[in-house]
Design an enzyme around this catalytic site. Sequence first.
Site, PDB file in Angstrom:
ATOM      1  N   HIS A  37      25.924  54.342  32.151  1.00  0.00           N
ATOM      2  CA  HIS A  37      26.781  53.236  31.694  1.00  0.00           C
ATOM      3  C   HIS A  37      26.907  53.271  30.173  1.00  0.00           C
ATOM      4  O   HIS A  37      27.989  53.072  29.621  1.00  0.00           O
ATOM      5  CB  HIS A  37      26.166  51.886  32.079  1.00  0.00           C
ATOM      6  CG  HIS A  37      26.051  51.646  33.558  1.00  0.00           C
ATOM      7  ND1 HIS A  37      24.838  51.579  34.209  1.00  0.00           N
ATOM      8  CD2 HIS A  37      26.993  51.431  34.502  1.00  0.00           C
ATOM      9  CE1 HIS A  37      25.041  51.333  35.482  1.00  0.00           C
ATOM     10  NE2 HIS A  37      26.329  51.244  35.699  1.00  0.00           N
ATOM     11  N   SER A 187      22.373  53.284  39.363  1.00  0.00           N
ATOM     12  CA  SER A 187      21.523  52.087  39.463  1.00  0.00           C
ATOM     13  C   SER A 187      20.639  52.168  40.707  1.00  0.00           C
ATOM     14  O   SER A 187      19.533  51.637  40.727  1.00  0.00           O
ATOM     15  CB  SER A 187      22.393  50.838  39.539  1.00  0.00           C
ATOM     16  OG  SER A 187      23.253  50.789  38.427  1.00  0.00           O
TER      17      SER A 187
END
Length: 283
Positions: A37, A187
């Site tokens: 990210h 994630s």
Amino acid sequence: MKIFTTKKDLKDCLSVLKLKKETIGFVPTMGALHEGHLSLIKKAKQKTTVVVVSIFVNPTQFDKKEDLLKYPKTFDNDTKLLESVGCDVLFFPSVDEIYSGNVVSEKFNFDGLEHQMEGKFRAGHFDGVGTVVKALFNIVAPDKAFFGQKDFQQLQIIKKLVKKQRLNVKIKGCAIYRDQDGLAMSSRNTRLNDTQRIAAPFIYKTLKKVRKKFGTESAVKITAWVENQFKNHPSLKLEYFTIADEKSLKTIETKESDKKYRAFIAVFAGDIRLIDNIRLKHN
Ligand code: AMP
């Protein structure tokens, strides 16, 4: 970094910045942030003057309720990471703020892109993605939005959404960010147990071998080889592997010299679903 939870407060802040001729870069995420990210945010910092990140775990894009419930949430760490890379604005809305009590997806036609790969295995996934991204684009009205090639099908679908709905935003695809052992950052990786984490780099190792083979072997042969690699794997279960045209995302049988191809893979480690892909060269 400014943090907003309501559309109104965010829009008020952004309208002032837009009057000052700032350019807005937008990175939508579901939180549980990692280096992947952050690489998108760094790219956005280079290309625009104000960077907005959203953290929103979008319920309508999950086909399995357990996956939604188990999705990692690490808000305090996320804000620290965002500060560390100079994120200017964080939008962290509730489900109600986005869906106003009506948690359903709009139905989209992405010219068939939505029926390939992830679309075959995750019913309604891309309608959910389209719904939330369209809503977020309407709220943020960014000049540029940054998406990872990690979710390559999603990236192509967002480009299609923007084109079909004539949204005034430029979509930028960003390279896949990997751990040192090659595992694509996700994630979901935090949910892997030790055995699964040790096994998971096998996915990218296999993709790299596919890239080598693509020069000399047929897509059909390579696909059979990959399926065989995973056949008796003790901790990874192959959901799909396919070699597809980058534009149509359709599985190919024969190569054509003017087309670009990628290999796509989805694998389960226990109940944790991991995806990856790699660009292929003709040779
Ligand atoms: P997510 O929070 O998983 O919805 O991801 C938010 C954005 O980050 C999406 O555009 C993803 O494609 C991107 N992204 C996630 N993991 C990576 C990675 N390892 N490398 C590059 N981009 C990523």
